[in-house]
Design a protein around this motif. Structure first.
Motif, PDB file in Angstrom:
ATOM      1  N   ILE A 244       0.610  -1.278  -0.274  1.00  0.00           N
ATOM      2  CA  ILE A 244      -0.212  -0.021   0.058  1.00  0.00           C
ATOM      3  C   ILE A 244       0.984   1.688   0.019  1.00  0.00           C
ATOM      4  CG2 ILE A 244      -2.018   1.453   1.528  1.00  0.00           C
ATOM      5  CD1 ILE A 244      -3.084  -1.538   2.323  1.00  0.00           C
ATOM      6  N   PHE A 245       2.312   1.092   1.319  1.00  0.00           N
ATOM      7  CA  PHE A 245       2.668   2.541   1.096  1.00  0.00           C
ATOM      8  C   PHE A 245       3.521   2.759  -0.296  1.00  0.00           C
ATOM      9  CE2 PHE A 245       0.162   2.493   5.245  1.00  0.00           C
ATOM     10  CZ  PHE A 245       0.101   3.595   5.164  1.00  0.00           C
ATOM     11  N   VAL A 246       4.246   1.891  -0.699  1.00  0.00           N
ATOM     12  CA  VAL A 246       5.539   1.756  -1.309  1.00  0.00           C
ATOM     13  C   VAL A 246       4.916   2.176  -2.656  1.00  0.00           C
ATOM     14  CG1 VAL A 246       6.511   0.212  -3.070  1.00  0.00           C
ATOM     15  CG2 VAL A 246       7.309   0.560  -0.610  1.00  0.00           C
ATOM     16  N   GLY A 247       3.338   1.390  -2.846  1.00  0.00           N
ATOM     17  CA  GLY A 247       2.438   1.507  -4.617  1.00  0.00           C
ATOM     18  C   GLY A 247       1.948   3.010  -4.033  1.00  0.00           C
ATOM     19  N   GLY A 248       2.003   4.012  -2.724  1.00  0.00           N
ATOM     20  CA  GLY A 248       1.365   5.293  -2.865  1.00  0.00           C
ATOM     21  C   GLY A 248       1.789   6.416  -3.155  1.00  0.00           C
ATOM     22  N   LEU A 249       3.196   5.788  -2.723  1.00  0.00           N
ATOM     23  CA  LEU A 249       3.687   7.379  -2.564  1.00  0.00           C
ATOM     24  C   LEU A 249       4.193   7.343  -4.305  1.00  0.00           C
ATOM     25  CD1 LEU A 249       7.005   6.797  -0.726  1.00  0.00           C
ATOM     26  CD2 LEU A 249       5.495   7.969  -1.033  1.00  0.00           C
ATOM     27  N   GLN A 250       4.510   5.909  -5.538  1.00  0.00           N
ATOM     28  CA  GLN A 250       4.365   6.614  -6.810  1.00  0.00           C
ATOM     29  C   GLN A 250       3.517   7.448  -7.488  1.00  0.00           C
ATOM     30  OE1 GLN A 250       7.083   4.129  -8.527  1.00  0.00           O
ATOM     31  NE2 GLN A 250       7.096   5.955  -9.774  1.00  0.00           N
ATOM     32  N   PRO A 251       2.036   7.137  -7.554  1.00  0.00           N
ATOM     33  CA  PRO A 251       1.029   8.320  -7.764  1.00  0.00           C
ATOM     34  C   PRO A 251       1.797   9.939  -8.036  1.00  0.00           C
ATOM     35  CG  PRO A 251      -0.114   6.502  -6.992  1.00  0.00           C
ATOM     36  CD  PRO A 251       1.639   6.365  -6.138  1.00  0.00           C
ATOM     37  N   LEU A 252       2.342   9.741  -6.140  1.00  0.00           N
ATOM     38  CA  LEU A 252       2.985  11.162  -5.738  1.00  0.00           C
ATOM     39  C   LEU A 252       3.785  11.920  -6.614  1.00  0.00           C
ATOM     40  CD1 LEU A 252       2.315  13.734  -4.059  1.00  0.00           C
ATOM     41  CD2 LEU A 252       3.882  12.655  -2.816  1.00  0.00           C
ATOM     42  N   PHE A 253       4.806  10.563  -7.235  1.00  0.00           N
ATOM     43  CA  PHE A 253       6.094  10.706  -7.933  1.00  0.00           C
ATOM     44  C   PHE A 253       5.801  11.003  -9.403  1.00  0.00           C
ATOM     45  CE2 PHE A 253       8.693   8.169  -5.116  1.00  0.00           C
ATOM     46  CZ  PHE A 253       8.481   9.578  -3.846  1.00  0.00           C
ATOM     47  N   ILE A 254       4.847  10.806  -9.718  1.00  0.00           N
ATOM     48  CA  ILE A 254       4.378  10.967 -11.401  1.00  0.00           C
ATOM     49  C   ILE A 254       4.064  12.941 -11.551  1.00  0.00           C
ATOM     50  CG2 ILE A 254       3.131  10.294 -12.759  1.00  0.00           C
ATOM     51  CD1 ILE A 254       3.250   7.267 -12.141  1.00  0.00           C
ATOM     52  N   PHE A 255       3.065  12.854 -10.371  1.00  0.00           N
ATOM     53  CA  PHE A 255       2.553  14.076  -9.769  1.00  0.00           C
ATOM     54  C   PHE A 255       3.590  14.787  -9.966  1.00  0.00           C
ATOM     55  CE2 PHE A 255       1.157  16.769  -7.309  1.00  0.00           C
ATOM     56  CZ  PHE A 255      -0.169  18.173  -8.494  1.00  0.00           C
ATOM     57  N   TRP A 256       4.410  15.001  -9.179  1.00  0.00           N
ATOM     58  CA  TRP A 256       5.469  15.296  -8.968  1.00  0.00           C
ATOM     59  C   TRP A 256       6.416  15.419 -10.254  1.00  0.00           C
ATOM     60  CZ3 TRP A 256       7.496  14.249  -3.167  1.00  0.00           C
ATOM     61  CH2 TRP A 256       7.328  15.080  -2.769  1.00  0.00           C
ATOM     62  N   PHE A 257       6.295  15.185 -10.642  1.00  0.00           N
ATOM     63  CA  PHE A 257       7.697  14.799 -12.193  1.00  0.00           C
ATOM     64  C   PHE A 257       6.503  15.870 -13.212  1.00  0.00           C
ATOM     65  CE2 PHE A 257       8.959  12.904 -16.191  1.00  0.00           C
ATOM     66  CZ  PHE A 257      11.249  13.481 -16.178  1.00  0.00           C
ATOM     67  N   ALA A 258       5.977  16.098 -13.424  1.00  0.00           N
ATOM     68  CA  ALA A 258       4.554  16.481 -14.559  1.00  0.00           C
ATOM     69  C   ALA A 258       4.510  17.919 -13.903  1.00  0.00           C
ATOM     70  CB  ALA A 258       3.284  15.737 -14.452  1.00  0.00           C
ATOM     71  N   LYS A 259       5.395  18.476 -12.587  1.00  0.00           N
ATOM     72  CA  LYS A 259       5.014  19.947 -12.172  1.00  0.00           C
ATOM     73  C   LYS A 259       6.463  19.961 -12.581  1.00  0.00           C
ATOM     74  CE  LYS A 259       3.691  20.851  -8.479  1.00  0.00           C
ATOM     75  NZ  LYS A 259       3.189  21.306  -6.806  1.00  0.00           N
ATOM     76  N   ILE A 260       7.655  19.283 -12.659  1.00  0.00           N
ATOM     77  CA  ILE A 260       9.194  19.454 -12.993  1.00  0.00           C
ATOM     78  C   ILE A 260       9.309  19.068 -14.518  1.00  0.00           C
ATOM     79  CG2 ILE A 260      11.202  18.467 -12.404  1.00  0.00           C
ATOM     80  CD1 ILE A 260      10.758  16.857  -9.927  1.00  0.00           C
ATOM     81  N   VAL A 261       8.671  19.238 -15.496  1.00  0.00           N
ATOM     82  CA  VAL A 261       8.745  19.064 -16.366  1.00  0.00           C
ATOM     83  C   VAL A 261       8.495  20.967 -16.551  1.00  0.00           C
ATOM     84  CG1 VAL A 261       7.794  18.167 -19.015  1.00  0.00           C
ATOM     85  CG2 VAL A 261       8.662  17.456 -16.891  1.00  0.00           C
TER      86      VAL A 261
END
Length: 290
Positions: A244-261
């Motif tokens: 749950i918690f390892v998988g839960g971090l991944q959507p946040l990282f994708i969201f952050w990477f979109a903001k970085i781009v």
């Protein structure tokens, strides 16, 4: 190779007391460092008090993440029992067919992974760091506070679960994946707040390190936790929590990477605008851009 029961628990009262002791020490040290660094920035660089404060906060975070990354790499090299060398050489000798090499690196030898007290000290120190960082020195927007709170709480639960179940190597790898790109992030931020200029090469370096650590390496961890762990360990009470918690971090990282781009593209656009003044002797055209 046989699967093992997850029956070894190493998180005890001593580790709990150590974390409670370390958290306020780290918090007090951070405020002292930030105060001194803010004065330095006001004297020699930044034009505003807020810019000086943000520069000091970025320098503190850069220092902490550099130390943690160096410590994590030292631990993984010093206490690897030859597993790191097998992983880097991609030696599948003895690796089950239904396990990836990343799974071998995380779980091979459990529960008899040779992890000295240094490893527990590292993990307890990082847990204390995340605890005190729930109250950051920087002024953040409401959305940033919520994102960072979700990230920190999720990471705390994940690392505490790893320590409790004796997944010490896994915890070190997770934290290294999280901390690696923070180094380039705070180099970029420190430069920006000190010079009040955005550096396109530094933004690119940060975006690349974020992509490699959190969108390439971290998904491998997610895959191994979900699919490789049962090959090595059975009856794990923290398996569901890990998923749950390892998988839960991944959507946040994708969201952050979109903001970085988006941020990198905005910086590139500003850099690409050229100042042209008096392009001809007759002054037919004049363009100025910030």
């Amino acid at each position: 190779m046989s699967t093992s029961d997850s029956s070894s628990f190493v998180f005890n009262e001593f580790q709990f007391r150590l974390i409670i002791l370390l958290a306020p020490i780290i918090y007090s040290t951070s405020r002292l460092y930030i105060s001194m660094c803010t004065r330095f920035a006001v004297m020699f660089g930044t034009k505003t008090q807020k810019g000086a404060h943000m520069f000091a906060c970025s320098c503190w975070r850069l220092l902490v993440n550099l130390l943690f990354c160096a410590w994590q790499i030292r631990v993984l090299i010093r206490h690897d029992n030859g597993i790191l060398q097998r992983f880097l050489s991609w030696d599948r000798t003895g690796v089950p067919e239904d396990s990836s090499m990343f799974g071998m690196f995380l779980f091979e030898g459990y529960p008899d992974q040779e992890m000295a007290s240094e490893v527990l000290l590292l993990l307890c120190t990082q847990i204390a760091w995340y605890l005190q960082d729930l109250f950051p020195a920087e002024q953040e927007s409401r959305s940033e506070k919520m994102e960072n709170m979700f990230h920190h709480v999720t990471t705390l639960i994940l690392v505490i679960a790893c320590v409790s179940a004796n997944y010490l190597r896994s915890a070190c790898v997770v934290l290294l994946a999280l901390d690696f790109c923070n180094v380039t992030l705070y180099i970029t931020k420190s430069y920006y707040y000190f010079t009040e200029k955005k550096s396109f090469p530094l933004f690119i370096l940060f975006a690349l390190s974020f992509f490699l650590s959190r969108l390439v390496a971290f998904p491998c961890i997610v895959y191994s936790v979900i699919f490789d762990r049962p090959v090595y360990i059975k009856n794990c009470p923290f398996y569901l929590i890990g998923c749950i918690f390892v998988g839960g971090l991944q959507p946040l990282f994708i969201f952050w990477f979109a903001k970085i781009v988006k941020m990198v593209l905005s910086v590139e656009t500003k850099v690409s605008v050229t100042k042209v003044v008096n392009i001809s002797d007759h002054g037919r055209s004049t363009m100025k851009a910030d």
